[in-house]
Design a protein around this motif. Structure first.
Motif, short mmCIF file in Angstrom:
data_model
loop_
_atom_site.label_atom_id
_atom_site.label_comp_id
_atom_site.label_asym_id
_atom_site.label_seq_id
_atom_site.Cartn_x
_atom_site.Cartn_y
_atom_site.Cartn_z
N ILE A 15 -27.93 0.23 78.57
CA ILE A 15 -27.76 0.55 80.08
C ILE A 15 -28.39 2.16 79.73
N CYS A 16 -27.43 2.53 78.55
CA CYS A 16 -27.56 4.42 78.80
C CYS A 16 -29.42 4.63 78.23
N THR A 17 -29.83 3.60 77.46
CA THR A 17 -31.19 3.64 77.03
C THR A 17 -31.76 3.63 77.88
N THR A 18 -31.98 2.85 79.02
CA THR A 18 -32.64 2.43 80.10
C THR A 18 -32.29 3.67 80.96
N LEU A 19 -31.41 4.54 81.04
CA LEU A 19 -31.39 5.66 81.92
C LEU A 19 -31.77 6.50 81.15
N CYS A 20 -32.11 7.12 80.09
CA CYS A 20 -32.18 8.20 79.98
C CYS A 20 -32.45 7.59 78.09
N ALA A 21 -33.83 7.45 78.32
CA ALA A 21 -34.56 7.27 76.53
C ALA A 21 -34.40 7.89 75.48
N ALA A 50 -25.59 8.13 82.31
CA ALA A 50 -25.82 6.86 81.64
C ALA A 50 -24.28 7.07 81.14
N LYS A 51 -23.84 8.34 80.67
CA LYS A 51 -21.89 8.26 80.28
C LYS A 51 -21.25 6.97 81.65
N ASP A 52 -21.26 7.71 82.47
CA ASP A 52 -20.82 7.06 83.81
C ASP A 52 -20.87 5.72 83.56
N ALA A 53 -22.01 4.92 83.57
CA ALA A 53 -22.82 3.72 83.62
C ALA A 53 -22.66 2.56 83.12
N CYS A 54 -22.07 3.29 81.46
CA CYS A 54 -21.45 2.52 80.07
C CYS A 54 -20.54 1.11 80.19
#
Length: 65
Positions: A15-21, A50-54
Motif C-alpha cells: 500500500i505504501c508503494t502505491t501511495l508514495c512510490a 502511507a503510514k496511516d494506511a499501513c
C-alpha cells in the motif's frame, strides 16, 4: 523528518508503494523499504498517508512535530 519501515512488521501489502512510490519500494523479497529515509518536504503528506494506511503499522516517522 525520517521514515523507517519495520522489516519485522511489514507483510508486503504494498500500500505504501502505491501511495508514495517516490519514498517506498518493495525489495526482492516483496517487503517495503524506504528508498530514502529523509522525507522530502513536498512528500510529507503522502508519507503520512502511507503510514496511516499501513495495515501492519510498520511505518514510523521519526522527528514528527
Amino acid at each position: 523528518m525520517k521514515v523507517i519501515v519495520d522489516a519485522d512488521s511489514c507483510k508486503g501489502h504494498g500500500i505504501c508503494t502505491t501511495l508514495c512510490a517516490e519514498v517506498f519500494t518493495l525489495n526482492d523479497y516483496g517487503y517495503a523499504e524506504a528508498v530514502d529515509t529523509e522525507i522530502p518536504e513536498d512528500l510529507t503528506e503522502a508519507v503520512q498517508t502511507a503510514k496511516d494506511a499501513c495495515p501492519e503499522w510498520a511505518i514510523k516517522i521519526v522527528g514528527e512535530s
